[in-house]
Scaffold this motif. Structure first.
Motif, PDB file in Angstrom:
ATOM      1  N   TYR A 269       0.795  -1.225   0.000  1.00  0.00           N
ATOM      2  CA  TYR A 269       0.000   0.000   0.000  1.00  0.00           C
ATOM      3  C   TYR A 269       0.834   1.284   0.000  1.00  0.00           C
ATOM      4  O   TYR A 269       0.478   2.252  -0.679  1.00  0.00           O
ATOM      5  CB  TYR A 269      -0.959  -0.010   1.202  1.00  0.00           C
ATOM      6  N   LEU A 270       1.934   1.307   0.734  1.00  0.00           N
ATOM      7  CA  LEU A 270       2.699   2.543   0.844  1.00  0.00           C
ATOM      8  C   LEU A 270       3.220   3.055  -0.503  1.00  0.00           C
ATOM      9  O   LEU A 270       3.092   4.250  -0.795  1.00  0.00           O
ATOM     10  CB  LEU A 270       3.841   2.397   1.859  1.00  0.00           C
ATOM     11  N   PRO A 271       3.754   2.187  -1.369  1.00  0.00           N
ATOM     12  CA  PRO A 271       4.178   2.716  -2.677  1.00  0.00           C
ATOM     13  C   PRO A 271       3.010   3.273  -3.495  1.00  0.00           C
ATOM     14  O   PRO A 271       3.179   4.229  -4.248  1.00  0.00           O
ATOM     15  CB  PRO A 271       4.801   1.512  -3.389  1.00  0.00           C
ATOM     16  N   ARG A 272       1.817   2.701  -3.323  1.00  0.00           N
ATOM     17  CA  ARG A 272       0.641   3.232  -4.026  1.00  0.00           C
ATOM     18  C   ARG A 272       0.306   4.631  -3.488  1.00  0.00           C
ATOM     19  O   ARG A 272      -0.072   5.521  -4.255  1.00  0.00           O
ATOM     20  CB  ARG A 272      -0.575   2.313  -3.859  1.00  0.00           C
TER      21      ARG A 272
ATOM     22  N   PHE B 253      13.783  -3.014   1.150  1.00  0.00           N
ATOM     23  CA  PHE B 253      12.701  -2.282   0.489  1.00  0.00           C
ATOM     24  C   PHE B 253      11.915  -1.454   1.501  1.00  0.00           C
ATOM     25  O   PHE B 253      11.564  -0.295   1.239  1.00  0.00           O
ATOM     26  CB  PHE B 253      11.779  -3.258  -0.257  1.00  0.00           C
ATOM     27  N   HIS B 254      11.651  -2.023   2.660  1.00  0.00           N
ATOM     28  CA  HIS B 254      10.963  -1.297   3.739  1.00  0.00           C
ATOM     29  C   HIS B 254      11.747  -0.031   4.085  1.00  0.00           C
ATOM     30  O   HIS B 254      11.169   1.059   4.202  1.00  0.00           O
ATOM     31  CB  HIS B 254      10.848  -2.218   4.961  1.00  0.00           C
ATOM     32  N   MET B 255      13.055  -0.171   4.241  1.00  0.00           N
ATOM     33  CA  MET B 255      13.901   0.978   4.576  1.00  0.00           C
ATOM     34  C   MET B 255      13.950   1.993   3.430  1.00  0.00           C
ATOM     35  O   MET B 255      13.995   3.207   3.672  1.00  0.00           O
ATOM     36  CB  MET B 255      15.324   0.521   4.920  1.00  0.00           C
ATOM     37  N   TRP B 256      13.929   1.511   2.202  1.00  0.00           N
ATOM     38  CA  TRP B 256      13.895   2.385   1.031  1.00  0.00           C
ATOM     39  C   TRP B 256      12.621   3.230   1.051  1.00  0.00           C
ATOM     40  O   TRP B 256      12.655   4.441   0.807  1.00  0.00           O
ATOM     41  CB  TRP B 256      13.980   1.541  -0.247  1.00  0.00           C
ATOM     42  N   LEU B 257      11.486   2.587   1.371  1.00  0.00           N
ATOM     43  CA  LEU B 257      10.220   3.315   1.471  1.00  0.00           C
ATOM     44  C   LEU B 257      10.284   4.363   2.585  1.00  0.00           C
ATOM     45  O   LEU B 257       9.819   5.493   2.409  1.00  0.00           O
ATOM     46  CB  LEU B 257       9.061   2.354   1.724  1.00  0.00           C
ATOM     47  N   ALA B 258      10.858   3.988   3.723  1.00  0.00           N
ATOM     48  CA  ALA B 258      10.970   4.924   4.849  1.00  0.00           C
ATOM     49  C   ALA B 258      11.840   6.121   4.465  1.00  0.00           C
ATOM     50  O   ALA B 258      11.520   7.262   4.804  1.00  0.00           O
ATOM     51  CB  ALA B 258      11.541   4.208   6.069  1.00  0.00           C
ATOM     52  N   LYS B 259      12.917   5.874   3.757  1.00  0.00           N
ATOM     53  CA  LYS B 259      13.804   6.951   3.307  1.00  0.00           C
ATOM     54  C   LYS B 259      13.057   7.921   2.387  1.00  0.00           C
ATOM     55  O   LYS B 259      13.170   9.134   2.514  1.00  0.00           O
ATOM     56  CB  LYS B 259      15.004   6.365   2.570  1.00  0.00           C
TER      57      LYS B 259
ATOM     58  N   ARG C  83       2.883   8.373   7.253  1.00  0.00           N
ATOM     59  CA  ARG C  83       3.559   8.262   8.548  1.00  0.00           C
ATOM     60  C   ARG C  83       2.880   7.218   9.428  1.00  0.00           C
ATOM     61  O   ARG C  83       3.546   6.353  10.008  1.00  0.00           O
ATOM     62  CB  ARG C  83       3.588   9.615   9.252  1.00  0.00           C
ATOM     63  N   LYS C  84       1.561   7.274   9.520  1.00  0.00           N
ATOM     64  CA  LYS C  84       0.839   6.322  10.371  1.00  0.00           C
ATOM     65  C   LYS C  84       0.968   4.890   9.849  1.00  0.00           C
ATOM     66  O   LYS C  84       1.141   3.956  10.640  1.00  0.00           O
ATOM     67  CB  LYS C  84      -0.634   6.726  10.504  1.00  0.00           C
ATOM     68  N   LEU C  85       0.882   4.719   8.540  1.00  0.00           N
ATOM     69  CA  LEU C  85       1.038   3.379   7.973  1.00  0.00           C
ATOM     70  C   LEU C  85       2.416   2.823   8.302  1.00  0.00           C
ATOM     71  O   LEU C  85       2.551   1.678   8.748  1.00  0.00           O
ATOM     72  CB  LEU C  85       0.822   3.414   6.451  1.00  0.00           C
ATOM     73  N   LEU C  86       3.442   3.631   8.116  1.00  0.00           N
ATOM     74  CA  LEU C  86       4.811   3.178   8.355  1.00  0.00           C
ATOM     75  C   LEU C  86       5.071   2.955   9.852  1.00  0.00           C
ATOM     76  O   LEU C  86       5.565   1.888  10.242  1.00  0.00           O
ATOM     77  CB  LEU C  86       5.799   4.201   7.790  1.00  0.00           C
ATOM     78  N   LYS C  87       4.743   3.932  10.675  1.00  0.00           N
ATOM     79  CA  LYS C  87       5.107   3.872  12.096  1.00  0.00           C
ATOM     80  C   LYS C  87       4.199   2.974  12.932  1.00  0.00           C
ATOM     81  O   LYS C  87       4.669   2.320  13.865  1.00  0.00           O
ATOM     82  CB  LYS C  87       5.095   5.283  12.711  1.00  0.00           C
TER      83      LYS C  87
ATOM     84  N   MET D 189       6.974  -5.518  10.796  1.00  0.00           N
ATOM     85  CA  MET D 189       8.281  -5.995  10.354  1.00  0.00           C
ATOM     86  C   MET D 189       9.066  -6.563  11.538  1.00  0.00           C
ATOM     87  O   MET D 189       9.644  -7.649  11.446  1.00  0.00           O
ATOM     88  CB  MET D 189       9.092  -4.879   9.704  1.00  0.00           C
ATOM     89  N   ILE D 190       9.066  -5.850  12.641  1.00  0.00           N
ATOM     90  CA  ILE D 190       9.795  -6.313  13.823  1.00  0.00           C
ATOM     91  C   ILE D 190       9.214  -7.645  14.306  1.00  0.00           C
ATOM     92  O   ILE D 190       9.963  -8.591  14.600  1.00  0.00           O
ATOM     93  CB  ILE D 190       9.767  -5.239  14.928  1.00  0.00           C
ATOM     94  N   ALA D 191       7.894  -7.736  14.385  1.00  0.00           N
ATOM     95  CA  ALA D 191       7.256  -8.988  14.820  1.00  0.00           C
ATOM     96  C   ALA D 191       7.568 -10.123  13.842  1.00  0.00           C
ATOM     97  O   ALA D 191       7.824 -11.255  14.263  1.00  0.00           O
ATOM     98  CB  ALA D 191       5.747  -8.795  14.959  1.00  0.00           C
ATOM     99  N   SER D 192       7.569  -9.828  12.547  1.00  0.00           N
ATOM    100  CA  SER D 192       7.908 -10.857  11.548  1.00  0.00           C
ATOM    101  C   SER D 192       9.306 -11.396  11.787  1.00  0.00           C
ATOM    102  O   SER D 192       9.540 -12.607  11.734  1.00  0.00           O
ATOM    103  CB  SER D 192       7.812 -10.287  10.128  1.00  0.00           C
ATOM    104  N   TRP D 193      10.235 -10.507  12.032  1.00  0.00           N
ATOM    105  CA  TRP D 193      11.618 -10.919  12.302  1.00  0.00           C
ATOM    106  C   TRP D 193      11.715 -11.707  13.605  1.00  0.00           C
ATOM    107  O   TRP D 193      12.374 -12.743  13.660  1.00  0.00           O
ATOM    108  CB  TRP D 193      12.534  -9.694  12.341  1.00  0.00           C
ATOM    109  N   VAL D 194      11.072 -11.234  14.670  1.00  0.00           N
ATOM    110  CA  VAL D 194      11.151 -11.926  15.970  1.00  0.00           C
ATOM    111  C   VAL D 194      10.589 -13.337  15.859  1.00  0.00           C
ATOM    112  O   VAL D 194      11.250 -14.315  16.249  1.00  0.00           O
ATOM    113  CB  VAL D 194      10.416 -11.116  17.068  1.00  0.00           C
ATOM    114  N   PHE D 195       9.369 -13.469  15.305  1.00  0.00           N
ATOM    115  CA  PHE D 195       8.772 -14.794  15.202  1.00  0.00           C
ATOM    116  C   PHE D 195       9.510 -15.664  14.187  1.00  0.00           C
ATOM    117  O   PHE D 195       9.618 -16.879  14.361  1.00  0.00           O
ATOM    118  CB  PHE D 195       7.276 -14.696  14.883  1.00  0.00           C
TER     119      PHE D 195
END
Length: 150
Positions: free
Chosen positions: A30-33, A105-111, A57-61, A68-74
């Motif tokens: 959604y964010l790139p759209r 890609f997530h970080m690229w979008l945030a940048k 901002r709300k979508l990302l934060k 993303m953090i939960a995906s990595w942890v699990f």
């Protein structure tokens, strides 16, 4: 003891990983759209620019970063669960590479969100449309790696 806990929690860990990944992917799609429409439909400093910035901002934060953090942890917990990953196969490595690329890609979008905040519309809507295909390609690599286990 920790290995026993991981083995006993396996189905819960896997379910939480899938839910986290689904939430993360929704944001990555959604964010790139939003960026496409932000670039093509607004001018820096206008009220609509502010609305897009708030949504991005709300979508990302509030959604994408925690997911993303939960995906990595699990995901790491699944990697540590005994008997789940066959490290002699190719699939764990293709999945890890694709997840690394998804994180990039997530970080690229945030940048690029910061470009909008600073009033710079540095990329075209077409570029964001093309980049919007990146998570789809990575998702296919990940799913086929895990399910087909090539």
């Amino acid at each position: 003891m920790i290995m026993d806990w991981l083995a006993n929690a396996y189905l819960w860990t896997k379910a939480l990983h899938v839910v986290s990944v689904m939430s993360w992917m929704a944001g990555l799609f959604y964010l790139p759209r939003l960026y496409v429409h932000h670039t093509e439909q607004t001018v820096a400093g206008t009220e609509m620019d502010g609305v897009f910035q708030m949504m991005e901002r709300k979508l990302l934060k509030l959604i994408m970063n925690p997911a993303m953090i939960a995906s990595w942890v699990f995901g790491v917990l699944l990697l540590l669960t005994p008997g789940i990953v066959d490290w002699s196969a190719v699939w764990p490595y293709t999945k890890l590479l694709a997840v690394g690329a998804m994180t990039w890609f997530h970080m690229w979008l945030a940048k690029h969100r910061h470009d909008f905040v600073e009033g710079r519309f540095s990329l075209s809507g077409r570029t964001y449309r093309i980049m919007n295909e990146v998570p789809t390609v990575l998702m296919l690599i990940i799913v086929f790696s895990v399910i087909v286990k090539f």
